[in-house]
Design an enzyme around this catalytic site. Sequence first.
Site, short mmCIF file in Angstrom:
data_model
loop_
_atom_site.label_atom_id
_atom_site.label_comp_id
_atom_site.label_asym_id
_atom_site.label_seq_id
_atom_site.Cartn_x
_atom_site.Cartn_y
_atom_site.Cartn_z
N ARG A 1 0.93 -1.14 0.08
CA ARG A 1 0.03 0.02 -0.05
C ARG A 1 1.04 1.30 0.00
O ARG A 1 2.29 1.37 0.05
CB ARG A 1 -0.92 -0.02 1.19
CG ARG A 1 -0.64 -0.85 2.51
CD ARG A 1 0.07 -0.11 3.60
NE ARG A 1 0.19 1.42 3.56
CZ ARG A 1 1.08 2.37 3.66
NH1 ARG A 1 2.04 1.76 3.76
NH2 ARG A 1 0.69 3.61 3.72
N ALA B 1 0.81 5.03 -2.31
CA ALA B 1 0.51 5.45 -3.80
C ALA B 1 1.75 4.86 -4.64
O ALA B 1 1.55 4.10 -5.64
CB ALA B 1 0.25 6.76 -3.90
N GLN C 1 -2.66 2.37 10.01
CA GLN C 1 -1.31 2.32 9.45
C GLN C 1 -0.20 3.34 10.11
O GLN C 1 0.77 3.10 10.15
CB GLN C 1 -1.53 2.92 8.05
CG GLN C 1 -2.21 1.99 7.08
CD GLN C 1 -3.59 2.29 7.02
OE1 GLN C 1 -4.39 2.79 7.82
NE2 GLN C 1 -4.40 2.02 5.78
N ASP D 1 -2.18 10.42 -2.20
CA ASP D 1 -2.58 9.54 -3.44
C ASP D 1 -2.99 10.03 -4.58
O ASP D 1 -3.07 9.28 -5.61
CB ASP D 1 -3.78 8.44 -2.77
CG ASP D 1 -3.17 7.42 -1.91
OD1 ASP D 1 -3.00 6.55 -1.98
OD2 ASP D 1 -3.08 8.03 -0.53
N ASN E 1 -5.88 11.86 0.17
CA ASN E 1 -4.89 11.09 1.00
C ASN E 1 -5.89 10.25 2.01
O ASN E 1 -7.12 10.20 2.06
CB ASN E 1 -3.88 12.15 1.69
CG ASN E 1 -2.81 11.31 2.54
OD1 ASN E 1 -2.28 10.34 1.53
ND2 ASN E 1 -2.58 11.24 3.65
#
Length: 338
Positions: free
Chosen positions: A46, A48, A189, A230, A240
């Site tokens: 994960r 971008a 995350q 992203d 994002n």
Amino acid sequence: MPIPTIEWVDGRIHLIDQTLLPNEFKQIYCDDVESVWEAIKSLRVRGAPAIGIAGALGAVLGIWKSKATNYPDFAAELKKVTDYLATSRPTAVNLFWALTRIEQTAEKHKDRVLLDEAQNIIEEDRARCRAIGQHGLNLLRNGDTILTHCNAGGLATSDYGTALAVMFSAHESGKNISVYADETRPLLQGARLTAWELMQAGIDVTLICDNMAAQVMKEGKIQCAIVGADRIAANGDTANKIGTYNVAILAKVHDIPFYVAAPTSTLDLSLKTGDLIPIEQRAAEEVTEGFGSRTAPEGVKVYSPAFDVTPAHLITAIITEKGIAHPPYEESLASQGD
């Protein structure tokens, strides 16, 4: 990252399974395009830039054993693979940028040099990350504390990160910095990945829940916020991880600079504003049964967008490998996208 986030090894894709961190560090292999699609969709890989790399390598893997004897048949096979990979996640433009680049390479060369092009994407990403770090460190002063959200470090790229690249570079240059990391609901995350990466690098990091950001800003603990991206529209609106918009609003209220760090491959100048950015919707179970433990009543309705869009007027500057873009972004980003 001392160990590559994602790489090509002997006809297979080798990557860190980020769903297991920080409790377990495990590298897995993807042997076919279906396993690459699953790795992207399930967030084993994960971030971008890393998603873009996974897409490029996945496209190569998908046609690695092609038996096509002419270019039209080969191109048709490749298009089928890239179209399939493009369905894995809709928001990060790097995925589509990388898949298009692989397709264009095939069309230009009419041969199978696609692995070389995928490797070029990896090497270029490493250089971009390092350059972002060097440009961004000039925005930080000795003693600054930075707030960040989600994970935009080495795990999200091929090497050094985007938002975290600024922190890594500042730390390596001798600046005394510290970081507050939002845990980043619902998949944590920030807690699982960002805190782990910063600790590995020896950077002072404090973990907070997402809803604590306003309080630490009010207490004067934060000098700036830096996040990744992203997809960035032509006017600077930035998609994002969900919760980024909250941070930007809070930073504005508390008169704290809010920076976005991303490579130019994340720019989508074809979109005039962030209203046109597709927002991925995630499974309800990520909210109600995160990490195997039910935290909500069965049958409750759930709305779970994976991203939000921060309006450009809340963004102080956007850091890319080409420098620091300031408003008006229609002009500064257009010059960087050239």
